[in-house]
Motif scaffolding. Structure first.
Motif: not given
Length: 100
Positions: A43-52
């Protein structure tokens, strides 16, 4: 489950943190608990930022590539997001993403 994703993250559109790009995750042999010798990508993975809410790793299929027009800190929408909770950890996967 899609319902778990919605319960945890609501309808927020996260921002992608491209950094050094997609992280390829190597397939592991369930018996030996070691990477397979072929180096096959699971698989592949990446980071996401969720405000708050903070930063969350999101898992994608092995053949996933970032779509054109998605740049660092772009607001994105996940395709078919799912989440599960194991202990105190939240694991998220999606089939893809697009710029929002």
């Amino acid at each position: 489950m899609p319902q778990t994703y919605t319960a945890q993250f609501g309808n927020e559109f996260p921002r992608i943190l491209i950094g050094s790009g997609l992280e390829s995750r190597i397939k592991f042999d369930p018996e030996t608990k070691r990477p397979v010798e072929t180096g096959e990508i699971d698989s592949k993975r990446i980071m996401l930022y969720y405000p708050g809410l903070g930063v969350q790793a999101v898992k994608f299929p092995a053949d996933f590539e970032l779509p054109k027009g998605v740049d660092d800190l772009s607001e994105v929408e996940l395709d078919s997001p799912e989440a599960c909770i194991v202990g105190r950890e939240i694991y998220v996967r999606a089939s893809g993403l697009k710029a929002h």
